[in-house]
Write an enzyme that holds these catalytic residues in place. Structure first.
Site, mmCIF file in Angstrom:
data_model
loop_
_atom_site.group_PDB
_atom_site.id
_atom_site.type_symbol
_atom_site.label_atom_id
_atom_site.label_comp_id
_atom_site.label_asym_id
_atom_site.label_seq_id
_atom_site.Cartn_x
_atom_site.Cartn_y
_atom_site.Cartn_z
ATOM 1 N N PHE A 7 0.816 -1.215 0.000
ATOM 2 C CA PHE A 7 0.000 0.000 0.000
ATOM 3 C C PHE A 7 0.848 1.263 0.000
ATOM 4 O O PHE A 7 1.762 1.422 0.828
ATOM 5 C CB PHE A 7 -0.889 0.037 1.250
ATOM 6 C CG PHE A 7 -1.982 -0.981 1.266
ATOM 7 C CD1 PHE A 7 -3.182 -0.747 0.621
ATOM 8 C CD2 PHE A 7 -1.813 -2.185 1.936
ATOM 9 C CE1 PHE A 7 -4.202 -1.696 0.634
ATOM 10 C CE2 PHE A 7 -2.822 -3.136 1.965
ATOM 11 C CZ PHE A 7 -4.019 -2.894 1.312
ATOM 12 N N ASP A 8 0.516 2.167 -0.907
ATOM 13 C CA ASP A 8 0.961 3.540 -0.790
ATOM 14 C C ASP A 8 0.268 4.123 0.443
ATOM 15 O O ASP A 8 -0.708 3.552 0.948
ATOM 16 C CB ASP A 8 0.570 4.300 -2.061
ATOM 17 C CG ASP A 8 0.868 5.778 -1.978
ATOM 18 O OD1 ASP A 8 2.009 6.137 -1.636
ATOM 19 O OD2 ASP A 8 -0.052 6.577 -2.236
ATOM 20 N N LEU A 9 0.745 5.282 0.924
ATOM 21 C CA LEU A 9 0.179 5.847 2.144
ATOM 22 C C LEU A 9 -0.668 7.095 1.873
ATOM 23 O O LEU A 9 -1.885 7.073 1.982
ATOM 24 C CB LEU A 9 1.305 6.161 3.135
ATOM 25 C CG LEU A 9 0.887 6.582 4.543
ATOM 26 C CD1 LEU A 9 0.007 5.533 5.197
ATOM 27 C CD2 LEU A 9 2.120 6.867 5.396
ATOM 28 N N THR A 12 -3.911 7.265 -0.436
ATOM 29 C CA THR A 12 -4.377 5.887 -0.598
ATOM 30 C C THR A 12 -5.051 5.405 0.681
ATOM 31 O O THR A 12 -6.219 5.021 0.671
ATOM 32 C CB THR A 12 -3.213 4.956 -0.967
ATOM 33 O OG1 THR A 12 -2.650 5.380 -2.213
ATOM 34 C CG2 THR A 12 -3.683 3.512 -1.107
#
Length: 220
Positions: A7-9, A12
């Site tokens: 996951f990007d942060l 997102t």
């Protein structure tokens, strides 16, 4: 079958685009007033901050981008709580994915200090087995290196993983690393002629529901 979710942060999991753009705009205005419009900064959201710092330093004629970085750090520290608002269903969804057996990692172009602080303040740091920040690699996304580093940390092959983000930088990094890509369209649908994700979702709940269903059926 997908076993790992990367996951990007910002943009997102965290509804932080405006806060990040504010910090970048403040910093850019200190060194290159009027050079970067807000629309341009939004378009560059998700870019490796090292690359953006270099652009600001060049526009301002500053020989050392460390000075620009320190100004940015100071602003973010003063306003950090604005950066840690979770999108709807993110905490619940992540908990469901972890309970279902997915290995999960963070892959972000954010600095480690702010990544760890944000995850802790949002109460989701315990859900991730690996955290790869821009400080942990020689090049951030769109380079494939951060994704590859996360795969190594999780002990997974590219075909077993999926990169979930919100920008073209996430998609390009996924393509370079040979993993599937997902774009969460929290801020509306964007299309890029040179970066096309495998899947698009308007919200996190829909993504989680489909991943759990696919896992139960042994697919995706």
């Amino acid at each position: 079958m997908i076993q790992a979710l990367l996951f990007d942060l910002d943009g997102t999991l965290l509804d932080s685009r405006d806060a990040v753009v504010d910090a970048v705009a403040f910093t850019a205005e200190q060194y290159a007033p009027g050079h970067f419009s807000r629309d341009e900064l939004i378009a560059r959201f998700g870019e490796s901050f090292d690359d953006f710092l270099a652009a600001v330093a060049t526009a301002a004629g500053v020989p050392d981008k460390k000075e620009v970085l320190q100004r940015y750090f100071a602003y973010v520290r003063e306003n950090h709580e604005e950066h840690v608002k979770l999108f709807p269903f993110v905490r619940e969804g992540l908990e469901k994915l972890k309970a279902a057996g997915f290995a999960m990692a963070i892959v972000t172009n954010k600095q480690r200090e702010f990544t760890l602080a944000g995850l802790e303040m949002a109460g989701i740091e315990h859900l991730f087995e690996a955290i790869v920040t821009v400080d942990d690699v020689s090049r951030g996304k769109p380079s494939a290196e951060p994704v590859q580093k996360a795969l190594g940390a999780l002990g997974k092959r590219p075909e077993q993983a999926m990169m979930i983000g919100d920008s073209r930088y996430d998609v390009l990094a996924a393509v370079g690393a040979g993993v599937q890509s997902v774009v969460l369209e929290w801020y509306g649908q964007e299309k890029w002629p040179y970066a096309s994700p495998d899947y698009r979702y308007a919200d996190f709940e829909t993504f989680v529901t489909e991943m759990l269903a696919a896992k139960a059926q042994g697919g995706k």
